[in-house]
Design a protein around this motif. Structure first.
Motif, mmCIF file in Angstrom:
data_model
loop_
_atom_site.group_PDB
_atom_site.id
_atom_site.type_symbol
_atom_site.label_atom_id
_atom_site.label_comp_id
_atom_site.label_asym_id
_atom_site.label_seq_id
_atom_site.Cartn_x
_atom_site.Cartn_y
_atom_site.Cartn_z
ATOM 1 N N LEU A 39 52.555 17.608 -18.008
ATOM 2 C CA LEU A 39 53.302 16.366 -18.232
ATOM 3 C C LEU A 39 54.441 16.219 -17.230
ATOM 4 N N ALA A 40 55.085 17.347 -16.902
ATOM 5 C CA ALA A 40 56.177 17.291 -15.922
ATOM 6 C C ALA A 40 55.653 16.836 -14.566
ATOM 7 N N MET A 41 54.470 17.321 -14.164
ATOM 8 C CA MET A 41 53.890 16.916 -12.886
ATOM 9 C C MET A 41 53.483 15.451 -12.908
ATOM 10 N N LEU A 42 52.899 15.000 -14.016
ATOM 11 C CA LEU A 42 52.411 13.628 -14.094
ATOM 12 C C LEU A 42 53.546 12.615 -14.206
ATOM 13 N N ARG A 43 54.709 13.060 -14.713
ATOM 14 C CA ARG A 43 55.851 12.152 -14.846
ATOM 15 C C ARG A 43 56.694 12.081 -13.584
ATOM 16 N N ASN A 44 56.401 12.942 -12.634
ATOM 17 C CA ASN A 44 57.155 12.972 -11.384
ATOM 18 C C ASN A 44 56.548 11.980 -10.398
ATOM 19 N N GLY A 45 57.287 10.940 -10.094
ATOM 20 C CA GLY A 45 56.755 9.890 -9.235
ATOM 21 C C GLY A 45 56.381 10.378 -7.853
ATOM 22 N N GLU A 46 57.203 11.255 -7.270
ATOM 23 C CA GLU A 46 56.902 11.761 -5.926
ATOM 24 C C GLU A 46 55.617 12.578 -5.928
ATOM 25 N N GLN A 47 55.423 13.388 -6.958
ATOM 26 C CA GLN A 47 54.208 14.188 -7.020
ATOM 27 C C GLN A 47 52.985 13.321 -7.256
ATOM 28 N N LEU A 48 53.139 12.242 -8.024
ATOM 29 C CA LEU A 48 52.000 11.339 -8.238
ATOM 30 C C LEU A 48 51.585 10.676 -6.931
ATOM 31 N N ILE A 49 52.571 10.302 -6.123
ATOM 32 C CA ILE A 49 52.242 9.707 -4.827
ATOM 33 C C ILE A 49 51.470 10.701 -3.972
ATOM 34 N N LEU A 50 51.946 11.940 -3.953
ATOM 35 C CA LEU A 50 51.313 12.968 -3.136
ATOM 36 C C LEU A 50 49.941 13.352 -3.680
ATOM 37 N N ALA A 51 49.810 13.398 -5.007
ATOM 38 C CA ALA A 51 48.592 13.902 -5.623
ATOM 39 C C ALA A 51 47.509 12.838 -5.795
ATOM 40 N N VAL A 52 47.900 11.571 -5.913
ATOM 41 C CA VAL A 52 46.916 10.524 -6.218
ATOM 42 C C VAL A 52 46.942 9.390 -5.198
ATOM 43 N N VAL A 53 48.108 8.817 -4.976
ATOM 44 C CA VAL A 53 48.188 7.601 -4.164
ATOM 45 C C VAL A 53 47.771 7.866 -2.718
ATOM 46 N N LEU A 54 48.354 8.882 -2.089
ATOM 47 C CA LEU A 54 48.023 9.156 -0.685
ATOM 48 C C LEU A 54 46.559 9.557 -0.496
ATOM 49 N N PRO A 55 45.985 10.430 -1.338
ATOM 50 C CA PRO A 55 44.551 10.714 -1.188
ATOM 51 C C PRO A 55 43.675 9.471 -1.334
ATOM 52 N N LEU A 56 44.026 8.569 -2.258
ATOM 53 C CA LEU A 56 43.224 7.358 -2.427
ATOM 54 C C LEU A 56 43.361 6.443 -1.206
ATOM 55 N N LEU A 57 44.559 6.360 -0.657
ATOM 56 C CA LEU A 57 44.738 5.572 0.569
ATOM 57 C C LEU A 57 43.925 6.160 1.713
ATOM 58 N N ALA A 58 43.917 7.507 1.786
ATOM 59 C CA ALA A 58 43.114 8.162 2.826
ATOM 60 C C ALA A 58 41.635 7.896 2.617
ATOM 61 N N LEU A 59 41.184 7.876 1.375
ATOM 62 C CA LEU A 59 39.777 7.598 1.072
ATOM 63 C C LEU A 59 39.384 6.203 1.546
ATOM 64 N N VAL A 60 40.198 5.233 1.211
ATOM 65 C CA VAL A 60 39.894 3.860 1.627
ATOM 66 C C VAL A 60 39.948 3.744 3.148
ATOM 67 N N GLY A 61 40.949 4.384 3.769
ATOM 68 C CA GLY A 61 41.071 4.318 5.217
ATOM 69 C C GLY A 61 39.876 4.927 5.932
ATOM 70 N N LEU A 62 39.414 6.072 5.451
ATOM 71 C CA LEU A 62 38.257 6.721 6.076
ATOM 72 C C LEU A 62 36.970 5.933 5.838
ATOM 73 N N THR A 63 36.933 5.185 4.752
ATOM 74 C CA THR A 63 35.731 4.406 4.433
ATOM 75 C C THR A 63 35.606 3.158 5.303
ATOM 76 N N VAL A 64 36.730 2.596 5.727
ATOM 77 C CA VAL A 64 36.684 1.347 6.486
ATOM 78 C C VAL A 64 36.869 1.562 7.994
ATOM 79 N N THR A 65 37.054 2.808 8.421
ATOM 80 C CA THR A 65 37.211 3.109 9.849
ATOM 81 C C THR A 65 36.037 3.975 10.313
ATOM 82 N N PRO A 66 35.798 4.069 11.628
ATOM 83 C CA PRO A 66 34.599 4.762 12.120
ATOM 84 C C PRO A 66 34.772 6.266 12.379
#
Length: 266
Positions: A39-66
């Motif tokens: 719960l402490a990890m999931l409530r930490n906004g910085e860790q959520l960005i690092l653990a979820v948001v940035l990987p998802l952005l990387a996924l979308v970026g790799l999917t739309v680039t060659p």
């Protein structure tokens, strides 16, 4: 100071003591500590960005680039295993390393290690929290990747998830080693810098054959490269890269032994 979410007494209850007053078992203490850490990890906004948001952005970026063209049936098929590996590194190494480093600075680790939870229970709780958050990351990445066209072979799930857990163990050991041996500010700098370097040039997201020449012969021996390559083998072809698995196991054992030897609780 953080209050431990478990009974503070480790002694045996006296005759006639109500059952509700009896001390919790070690297994229950570990579960409660794991819940608290999760719960402490999931409530930490910085860790959520690092653990979820940035990987998802990387996924979308790799999917739309060659960048990944020609390495698999589709870009997303090649990208997802690397993103799952990146999630494991984000949570187990960077997230847990930073959290442990600052817990150590503020005396939380020393306090908890003297409670009935003990040092073994405390470490077990942290490992459990990493696994819980990693499971949530796998679910989120899968829910995003499937509409993008991800089609992993059914035979790849068991070896893929097993290797992902092994990679998380290796990165957890490395994170605890860093957090337990240097100052929290240094832990913050080291873990974030290595996250960037290993994510970009460590073979975790971009396969080794797409990296600069000097890096290609090195990344296979790094935990990032071993995890990325082994997950691509599992989720692209349903195979198990035993060499990469051995490298991950070696990193887990060596980093774990070093953390046990040099970890400072205060």
């Amino acid at each position: 100071m953080t209050k431990a979410p478990y009974p503070a007494s480790a002694g045996t209850s006296a005759p006639g003591t109500p059952a509700s007053q009896a001390p919790a078992s070690l297994a229950r203490r570990i579960l409660l500590q794991g819940r608290y850490e999760s719960l402490a990890m999931l409530r930490n906004g910085e860790q959520l960005i690092l653990a979820v948001v940035l990987p998802l952005l990387a996924l979308v970026g790799l999917t739309v680039t060659p960048f990944l063209d020609g390495l698999g049936a589709s870009r997303v098929d090649v990208a997802v295993p690397g993103i799952l590996a990146l999630c494991a590194m984000s949570t187990a190494f960077t997230g847990q390393g930073i959290a442990t480093g600052f817990d150590r600075r503020y005396g939380v680790l020393r306090f908890l290690s003297t409670t009935p939870l003990g040092r073994v229970g405390l470490i077990a709780g942290k490992v459990l929290a990493v696994l819980v958050v990693l499971c949530l990351q796998v679910v989120v990445v899968t829910l995003v990747a499937l509409p993008l066209g991800w089609q992993p072979p059914a035979a790849g799930w068991l070896p893929g998830l097993s290797l992902l857990v092994l990679g998380a163990a290796a990165f957890t050991a490395l994170g605890l080693l860093v957090a337990g041996t240097v100052r929290p500010e240094a832990t913050l700098a080291i873990t974030n810098l290595l996250w960037i370097l290993l994510g970009a040039l460590g073979g975790i997201v971009i396969p080794a054959e797409r990296l600069p020449g000097p890096a290609q012969g090195i990344v296979h021996y790094l935990p990032s490269g071993a995890l990325g390559e082994s997950l691509r083998g599992a989720f692209l072809f349903g195979t198990v890269d035993m060499g990469a698995a051995f490298i991950l196991l070696a990193w887990t054992v060596l980093a774990g032994a070093a953390a046990i030897r040099w970890f400072k609780w205060n």
